[in-house]
Design an enzyme around this catalytic site. Structure first.
Site, mmCIF file in Angstrom:
data_model
loop_
_atom_site.group_PDB
_atom_site.id
_atom_site.type_symbol
_atom_site.label_atom_id
_atom_site.label_comp_id
_atom_site.label_asym_id
_atom_site.label_seq_id
_atom_site.Cartn_x
_atom_site.Cartn_y
_atom_site.Cartn_z
ATOM 1 N N VAL A 1 1.010 -1.075 -0.099
ATOM 2 C CA VAL A 1 0.001 -0.041 0.019
ATOM 3 C C VAL A 1 0.773 1.224 0.062
ATOM 4 O O VAL A 1 1.800 1.304 0.519
ATOM 5 C CB VAL A 1 -1.190 0.121 1.130
ATOM 6 C CG1 VAL A 1 -1.955 1.217 1.309
ATOM 7 C CG2 VAL A 1 -1.600 -1.077 1.539
ATOM 8 N N GLU A 2 0.475 2.167 -0.755
ATOM 9 C CA GLU A 2 1.416 3.398 -0.872
ATOM 10 C C GLU A 2 1.676 4.163 0.409
ATOM 11 O O GLU A 2 2.700 4.965 0.460
ATOM 12 C CB GLU A 2 0.528 4.328 -1.693
ATOM 13 C CG GLU A 2 -0.911 4.810 -1.048
ATOM 14 C CD GLU A 2 -1.539 5.761 -1.996
ATOM 15 O OE1 GLU A 2 -1.369 7.074 -2.222
ATOM 16 O OE2 GLU A 2 -2.346 5.307 -2.959
ATOM 17 N N SER A 3 1.013 3.807 1.442
ATOM 18 C CA SER A 3 1.489 4.550 2.617
ATOM 19 C C SER A 3 2.525 3.821 3.539
ATOM 20 O O SER A 3 2.899 4.202 4.310
ATOM 21 C CB SER A 3 0.288 4.482 3.591
ATOM 22 O OG SER A 3 -0.275 3.308 3.670
#
Length: 266
Positions: A53-55
């Site tokens: 996930v991009e986070s």
């Protein structure tokens, strides 16, 4: 009694996404339908895929679909939380591009026959009718990764020429990416809509209809596409397994955060 044979097009779309993911692939997702599809893949079709996930969350196995990329439900079931979240997408994409293992999901407001996506604005860039949130990480993802594009299938979205190129596809055909200095060995692989699956011809890099849902037809797809589209290779997809629909409704998205269940199916 719940009827799991009475599925929605969004549920069909989520299951279709899940079936595109293979064991060993690293899957970059955000939230919404791509995450539901990736979660189904992890639980059913490709248990050895790896969701990032991009986070900065690595190897996620969400039990219930999180509402945002920073949701604690992500963090409770992931292998690693990378602290350098601002650059994680670009670093991971560059590394995995070389390993050719990454598949990533992006979306937008408009798409053209070569898979170029607009998520920036409608109309003139300097005087837009509508301004959207823009690229986020989508441009970097589309530059370095093989992508699956998520779209609602409407004529106003499938356009011969889009208003702005936020995320590059195959540009204008063979050699288009290379002419702009982009990697030519990666690019859009599929477009998954609420009507079917579209792929890109290996020689021309132009989109064609590969498959359509039982609730749709080639004629329906053509009617909702704003450019010439080859439908001669299209086949009808099977209806989703009721057991998978049950999994989505009861375990993955029980709160109907992203997929609304019809009253008659409850």
């Amino acid at each position: 009694m719940a009827d799991y044979t009475n599925y929605t097009n969004k549920e069909m779309q989520a299951v279709t996404i899940a079936k595109q993911i293979k064991n060993g692939q690293v899957v970059t997702v955000g939230t919404g339908l791509p995450l539901i599809g990736a979660s189904v893949a992890k639980r059913v079709y490709a248990p050895d895929c790896h969701i990032i996930v991009e986070s900065g969350l690595m190897d996620c196995s969400p039990v219930e679909v999180p509402r945002s990329v920073g949701d604690l439900r992500f963090m409770a079931h992931c292998g690693c939380i990378w602290p350098n979240v601002r650059f994680v997408g670009f670093e991971i994409n560059e590394y995995l591009h070389k390993a050719n293992r990454l598949i990533a999901f992006i979306g937008g407001a408009q798409i053209d026959p070569y898979g170029n996506v607009n998520s920036t604005s409608i109309g003139d860039y300097h005087h837009p009718k509508t301004r959207f949130t823009g690229s986020g990480g989508a441009n970097g993802i589309a530059t370095y990764s093989n992508t699956i594009i998520m779209m609602q299938h409407e004529k106003r979205r499938f356009m011969n020429k889009i208003d702005y190129v936020t995320s590059p596809g195959w540009i204008d055909g063979p050699g288009g990416r290379e002419r702009l200095g982009l990697p030519g060995d990666v690019g859009p692989q599929l477009v998954v809509t609420d009507k079917g699956i579209l792929k890109f011809d290996e020689k021309t890099k132009r989109m064609y209809l590969a498959a359509y849902y039982p609730t749709s037809s080639p004629e329906d797809v053509l009617e909702n596409t704003g450019f010439d589209l080859d439908v001669s290779k299209a086949v009808e997809l099977e209806a989703p397994d009721p057991a998978v629909i049950k999994l989505i409704r009861e375990e993955i998205d029980p709160g109907q955060a992203f997929i609304q269940v019809p009253t008659e199916a409850k």
